[in-house]
Design a protein around this motif. Sequence first.
Motif, PDB file in Angstrom:
ATOM      1  N   TRP A 150      37.530 -10.210 -31.563  1.00 40.85           N
ATOM      2  CA  TRP A 150      36.713 -10.208 -30.263  1.00 40.85           C
ATOM      3  C   TRP A 150      36.804 -11.213 -29.400  1.00 40.85           C
ATOM      4  O   TRP A 150      35.737 -11.042 -28.412  1.00 40.85           O
ATOM      5  CB  TRP A 150      35.478  -9.947 -30.999  1.00 40.85           C
ATOM      6  N   GLU A 154      42.704  -8.047 -27.954  1.00 42.15           N
ATOM      7  CA  GLU A 154      42.282  -7.145 -28.764  1.00 42.15           C
ATOM      8  C   GLU A 154      43.162  -6.388 -29.023  1.00 42.15           C
ATOM      9  O   GLU A 154      42.634  -5.352 -29.476  1.00 42.15           O
ATOM     10  CB  GLU A 154      41.193  -6.375 -27.917  1.00 42.15           C
ATOM     11  N   MET A 173      30.559  -7.289 -35.469  1.00 38.86           N
ATOM     12  CA  MET A 173      31.250  -7.241 -34.884  1.00 38.86           C
ATOM     13  C   MET A 173      32.911  -6.775 -34.864  1.00 38.86           C
ATOM     14  O   MET A 173      33.222  -6.638 -34.090  1.00 38.86           O
ATOM     15  CB  MET A 173      31.068  -8.477 -33.469  1.00 38.86           C
ATOM     16  N   GLU A 174      32.952  -7.943 -35.562  1.00 37.74           N
ATOM     17  CA  GLU A 174      34.450  -7.159 -35.739  1.00 37.74           C
ATOM     18  C   GLU A 174      34.737  -5.642 -36.060  1.00 37.74           C
ATOM     19  O   GLU A 174      36.142  -5.493 -35.965  1.00 37.74           O
ATOM     20  CB  GLU A 174      35.642  -8.065 -37.006  1.00 37.74           C
ATOM     21  N   PRO A 176      33.765  -2.530 -35.853  1.00 38.48           N
ATOM     22  CA  PRO A 176      34.584  -1.688 -33.964  1.00 38.48           C
ATOM     23  C   PRO A 176      35.148  -1.499 -34.234  1.00 38.48           C
ATOM     24  O   PRO A 176      35.699  -0.672 -32.810  1.00 38.48           O
ATOM     25  CB  PRO A 176      32.592  -1.693 -33.706  1.00 38.48           C
ATOM     26  N   ILE A 344      28.435 -15.978 -29.687  1.00 34.94           N
ATOM     27  CA  ILE A 344      28.742 -14.391 -29.904  1.00 34.94           C
ATOM     28  C   ILE A 344      27.686 -13.874 -30.505  1.00 34.94           C
ATOM     29  O   ILE A 344      27.559 -12.376 -30.450  1.00 34.94           O
ATOM     30  CB  ILE A 344      30.183 -15.242 -30.766  1.00 34.94           C
ATOM     31  N   LEU A 345      26.782 -13.887 -32.479  1.00 33.87           N
ATOM     32  CA  LEU A 345      26.905 -13.541 -32.995  1.00 33.87           C
ATOM     33  C   LEU A 345      25.219 -13.072 -32.692  1.00 33.87           C
ATOM     34  O   LEU A 345      24.841 -11.583 -32.883  1.00 33.87           O
ATOM     35  CB  LEU A 345      26.037 -14.077 -34.240  1.00 33.87           C
ATOM     36  N   GLY A 347      24.765 -12.909 -29.201  1.00 34.88           N
ATOM     37  CA  GLY A 347      24.687 -12.005 -28.430  1.00 34.88           C
ATOM     38  C   GLY A 347      23.675 -12.776 -26.590  1.00 34.88           C
ATOM     39  O   GLY A 347      23.025 -11.947 -25.958  1.00 34.88           O
TER      40      GLY A 347
END
Length: 415
Positions: A150, A154, A173-174, A176, A344-345, A347
Amino acid sequence: MTPDTRPLAQVIPLPGLQDALPPVRVETRAVRIALVAGEASGDLLGAGLVRELKRRFPNAEFAGIGGDSMRGAGCQTWFDASELAVMGLTEVLRHLPRLLRLRSAFRERVQAWQPDVFIGIDAPDFNLPVERWLKQRGIRTVHYVSPSVWAWREKRAEKIGASADLVLCLFPMEPPIYARHGVDARFVGHPMADEIPARVDREQARAALGLPASAKVLAVLPGSRLGEVSKLGQAFFEAAWQVTERLPGLHVVVPAANAACREMINAQLSASALPVAHAHVLDGQARTAMIAADVVLLASGTATLETMLVKRPMVVGYRVAELTYQLVKALGLLKVDRYALPNILAGKDLAPELMQHDCTPEKLAAAILQWFDHPQKVSDLQASYTQLHGLLRRDASARAADAVADLLAREATTA
């Protein structure tokens, strides 16, 4: 070598009672699970996974590379995890021939053992090539702990999928990202979120460190590697001194990750203006220092997640070699605008990030003082951190074991 084609289990009916009782499931051979963990954190992950897999497969056999925790959980270790614990480019180059011999010998032994699944835990430089080699020879493979796809490169997700039949991810988030590349990946949660309670005891932590219960406390963590400490320590301690100018009774606690880091930290503190009486250098005890603190100043990395889970406001700084920084920027390798895991978590920017040229004593000190000066902001932040803690608390070892069991069930039905 001829693969072991014996069935994992078979269903045996009871004569004359087919209509009265369900069939009895009889294990015809033990499930074999090979694992590799290459450092202390991976050893702990592996131990939790082994314990949960044993609940699902009571007669399973476990073997591979691990440490004391995995051995204690019941895994036979052909090699110790310390064999892989090599850090830094020069160290890796010096040990490369030995590591290559070890990898070759290990994968041959795994193939001869014919496990039902191989699980590589983190350590991607060692595990992903082993996983690919075994997958090409018909052994199911799992990679536990995704590299940071992420954050940068990528397209690595596609290459990881060529090595692993299943990727177990610690962050939501990983999966997807892997899905975009056709790779089966599952979010299992983060074991640290399971381990750390929703509420931690600041007074108890202060008592353990010999700190006054009513004092203002700043924890300073300039990194767990010498390279990080050398780049960040001076700026961090200068910032701490500037904060003590505003808060004269401030206590500064500095956990040292190891003896080498402690030696460098002591040298940096001696050269700084920080009052020696209020600087406490600790051997380890990073989490206790975080819990004891009002505010934490730290290097970007996993420690930001730990600070979030103990619900402490933080200021995040980081510097890399200037050439590395310019190359990463020029090549567009970095795919995120935020670096700290809590940001990051979420947003959004929950913790101030001061990177590279912004990582100056003046800016760090100003950001630290913002937390000391605005207790309502701290209260609001802790509410956000509590929500993120709940997001990551998923009983990770159990969910990881469920995903591995699903993979084995799929293998059994397609065999």
